[in-house]
Design a protein around this motif. Structure first.
Motif, PDB file in Angstrom:
ATOM      1  N   GLU A 258      -2.392  -0.663  -2.443  1.00 36.07           N
ATOM      2  CA  GLU A 258      -1.789  -0.521  -3.764  1.00 36.07           C
ATOM      3  C   GLU A 258      -2.847  -0.831  -4.814  1.00 36.07           C
ATOM      4  O   GLU A 258      -3.712  -1.684  -4.605  1.00 36.07           O
ATOM      5  N   GLN A 259      -2.787  -0.128  -5.938  1.00 43.48           N
ATOM      6  CA  GLN A 259      -3.749  -0.389  -7.013  1.00 43.48           C
ATOM      7  C   GLN A 259      -3.097  -0.164  -8.372  1.00 43.48           C
ATOM      8  O   GLN A 259      -2.080   0.498  -8.485  1.00 43.48           O
ATOM      9  N   ARG A 260      -3.729  -0.741  -9.379  1.00 46.90           N
ATOM     10  CA  ARG A 260      -3.267  -0.589 -10.761  1.00 46.90           C
ATOM     11  C   ARG A 260      -4.040   0.551 -11.396  1.00 46.90           C
ATOM     12  O   ARG A 260      -5.248   0.672 -11.213  1.00 46.90           O
ATOM     13  N   PHE A 261      -3.347   1.390 -12.150  1.00 48.20           N
ATOM     14  CA  PHE A 261      -3.971   2.518 -12.843  1.00 48.20           C
ATOM     15  C   PHE A 261      -3.930   2.264 -14.341  1.00 48.20           C
ATOM     16  O   PHE A 261      -3.034   1.595 -14.842  1.00 48.20           O
TER      17      PHE A 261
ATOM     18  N   GLY B 266       0.823  -1.195   0.000  1.00 47.51           N
ATOM     19  CA  GLY B 266       0.000   0.000   0.000  1.00 47.51           C
ATOM     20  C   GLY B 266       0.856   1.244   0.000  1.00 47.51           C
ATOM     21  O   GLY B 266       2.079   1.187  -0.140  1.00 47.51           O
ATOM     22  N   VAL B 267       0.174   2.380   0.171  1.00 45.35           N
ATOM     23  CA  VAL B 267       0.830   3.685   0.200  1.00 45.35           C
ATOM     24  C   VAL B 267       0.741   4.212   1.625  1.00 45.35           C
ATOM     25  O   VAL B 267      -0.314   4.146   2.259  1.00 45.35           O
ATOM     26  N   TYR B 268       1.859   4.749   2.111  1.00 44.32           N
ATOM     27  CA  TYR B 268       1.985   5.179   3.502  1.00 44.32           C
ATOM     28  C   TYR B 268       2.537   6.591   3.619  1.00 44.32           C
ATOM     29  O   TYR B 268       3.376   7.002   2.814  1.00 44.32           O
ATOM     30  N   ALA B 269       2.102   7.310   4.660  1.00 42.11           N
ATOM     31  CA  ALA B 269       2.782   8.527   5.092  1.00 42.11           C
ATOM     32  C   ALA B 269       3.947   8.056   5.952  1.00 42.11           C
ATOM     33  O   ALA B 269       3.782   7.171   6.789  1.00 42.11           O
TER      34      ALA B 269
ATOM     35  N   TRP C 268      14.852  14.212  10.591  1.00 46.03           N
ATOM     36  CA  TRP C 268      13.692  13.521  10.015  1.00 46.03           C
ATOM     37  C   TRP C 268      13.148  14.323   8.835  1.00 46.03           C
ATOM     38  O   TRP C 268      13.067  15.551   8.899  1.00 46.03           O
ATOM     39  N   HIS C 269      12.773  13.610   7.781  1.00 50.17           N
ATOM     40  CA  HIS C 269      12.162  14.211   6.585  1.00 50.17           C
ATOM     41  C   HIS C 269      10.847  13.498   6.325  1.00 50.17           C
ATOM     42  O   HIS C 269      10.790  12.263   6.346  1.00 50.17           O
ATOM     43  N   GLY C 270       9.804  14.258   6.054  1.00 51.42           N
ATOM     44  CA  GLY C 270       8.518  13.664   5.730  1.00 51.42           C
ATOM     45  C   GLY C 270       8.524  13.078   4.333  1.00 51.42           C
ATOM     46  O   GLY C 270       9.308  13.477   3.473  1.00 51.42           O
ATOM     47  N   GLY C 271       7.620  12.122   4.116  1.00 50.63           N
ATOM     48  CA  GLY C 271       7.549  11.522   2.799  1.00 50.63           C
ATOM     49  C   GLY C 271       6.335  10.637   2.622  1.00 50.63           C
ATOM     50  O   GLY C 271       5.466  10.548   3.495  1.00 50.63           O
ATOM     51  N   ALA C 272       6.286  10.007   1.480  1.00 58.59           N
ATOM     52  CA  ALA C 272       5.251   9.026   1.153  1.00 58.59           C
ATOM     53  C   ALA C 272       5.968   7.811   0.565  1.00 58.59           C
ATOM     54  O   ALA C 272       6.956   7.969  -0.149  1.00 58.59           O
ATOM     55  N   ALA C 273       5.482   6.635   0.900  1.00 60.35           N
ATOM     56  CA  ALA C 273       6.135   5.415   0.418  1.00 60.35           C
ATOM     57  C   ALA C 273       5.111   4.477  -0.189  1.00 60.35           C
ATOM     58  O   ALA C 273       3.955   4.434   0.237  1.00 60.35           O
ATOM     59  N   ASN C 274       5.565   3.719  -1.162  1.00 59.06           N
ATOM     60  CA  ASN C 274       4.762   2.649  -1.744  1.00 59.06           C
ATOM     61  C   ASN C 274       5.458   1.319  -1.461  1.00 59.06           C
ATOM     62  O   ASN C 274       6.658   1.183  -1.673  1.00 59.06           O
ATOM     63  N   ILE C 275       4.677   0.382  -0.969  1.00 53.90           N
ATOM     64  CA  ILE C 275       5.156  -0.991  -0.817  1.00 53.90           C
ATOM     65  C   ILE C 275       4.312  -1.833  -1.755  1.00 53.90           C
ATOM     66  O   ILE C 275       3.087  -1.830  -1.674  1.00 53.90           O
ATOM     67  N   GLY C 276       4.963  -2.527  -2.663  1.00 55.34           N
ATOM     68  CA  GLY C 276       4.200  -3.367  -3.575  1.00 55.34           C
ATOM     69  C   GLY C 276       4.957  -3.707  -4.835  1.00 55.34           C
ATOM     70  O   GLY C 276       6.176  -3.553  -4.912  1.00 55.34           O
TER      71      GLY C 276
ATOM     72  N   GLN D 152      -2.967  10.442  -8.782  1.00 58.05           N
ATOM     73  CA  GLN D 152      -3.168   9.818  -7.477  1.00 58.05           C
ATOM     74  C   GLN D 152      -1.970  10.059  -6.565  1.00 58.05           C
ATOM     75  O   GLN D 152      -2.141  10.305  -5.366  1.00 58.05           O
ATOM     76  N   ILE D 153      -0.766  10.022  -7.111  1.00 53.47           N
ATOM     77  CA  ILE D 153       0.421  10.287  -6.292  1.00 53.47           C
ATOM     78  C   ILE D 153       0.349  11.698  -5.719  1.00 53.47           C
ATOM     79  O   ILE D 153       0.682  11.917  -4.550  1.00 53.47           O
ATOM     80  N   LYS D 154      -0.094  12.666  -6.513  1.00 52.82           N
ATOM     81  CA  LYS D 154      -0.239  14.041  -6.009  1.00 52.82           C
ATOM     82  C   LYS D 154      -1.200  14.070  -4.825  1.00 52.82           C
ATOM     83  O   LYS D 154      -0.940  14.733  -3.818  1.00 52.82           O
ATOM     84  N   ARG D 155      -2.306  13.352  -4.920  1.00 50.55           N
ATOM     85  CA  ARG D 155      -3.262  13.294  -3.805  1.00 50.55           C
ATOM     86  C   ARG D 155      -2.649  12.574  -2.603  1.00 50.55           C
ATOM     87  O   ARG D 155      -2.855  12.977  -1.453  1.00 50.55           O
ATOM     88  N   ASP D 156      -1.882  11.512  -2.863  1.00 51.29           N
ATOM     89  CA  ASP D 156      -1.223  10.780  -1.782  1.00 51.29           C
ATOM     90  C   ASP D 156      -0.225  11.673  -1.045  1.00 51.29           C
ATOM     91  O   ASP D 156      -0.140  11.632   0.189  1.00 51.29           O
ATOM     92  N   VAL D 157       0.525  12.476  -1.785  1.00 53.46           N
ATOM     93  CA  VAL D 157       1.507  13.373  -1.176  1.00 53.46           C
ATOM     94  C   VAL D 157       0.803  14.388  -0.274  1.00 53.46           C
ATOM     95  O   VAL D 157       1.254  14.663   0.841  1.00 53.46           O
TER      96      VAL D 157
END
Length: 117
Positions: free
Chosen positions: A88-91, A24-27, A41-49, A100-105
């Motif tokens: 996680e999803q397929r686009f 999935g996608v995580y903060a 520490w630096h903020g971010g977004a991660a994808n596992i998949g 979607q990445i922009k929204r996730d960020v």
């Protein structure tokens, strides 16, 4: 390198004998253990998949650091998973994925701000 080409450069995180969260996608927050800025520490977004939009088959962890432009290649870092944002999803296209990445960020920014309180 694909993340950089769509405007979201990522660090490929290699785990060794560590448990990882479900796909999935995580903060996240990332702290450097070596090199410049150790301990910060630096903020971010991660994808596992498996990156299904690109036909991937191997599970990877990719971390995008927010508002960060430094070189992190080969540096050791620690990832703190704050909150799962979505599975996680397929686009159907790279444009859909990028939107979607922009929204996730933005969602990750909200979670990170809340975690800092």
């Amino acid at each position: 390198g694909r993340g950089r080409t769509i405007g979201f450069p990522t660090a490929n995180v290699d785990t060794q004998n560590e448990l990882r969260p479900a796909p999935g996608v995580y903060a996240i927050r990332v702290r450097f253990l070596t090199g410049e800025g150790v301990g910060t520490w630096h903020g971010g977004a991660a994808n596992i998949g498996i990156k299904p939009t690109f036909g991937g088959t191997e599970v990877t962890i990719e971390a995008h650091l927010l508002d960060f432009a430094g070189d992190i290649y080969g540096r050791e870092l620690r990832v703190q998973f704050l909150e799962r944002l979505r599975p996680e999803q397929r686009f159907g296209s790279v444009a859909e994925l990028t939107g979607q990445i922009k929204r996730d960020v933005e969602a990750a920014r909200t979670v990170i701000a809340r975690a800092g309180e």
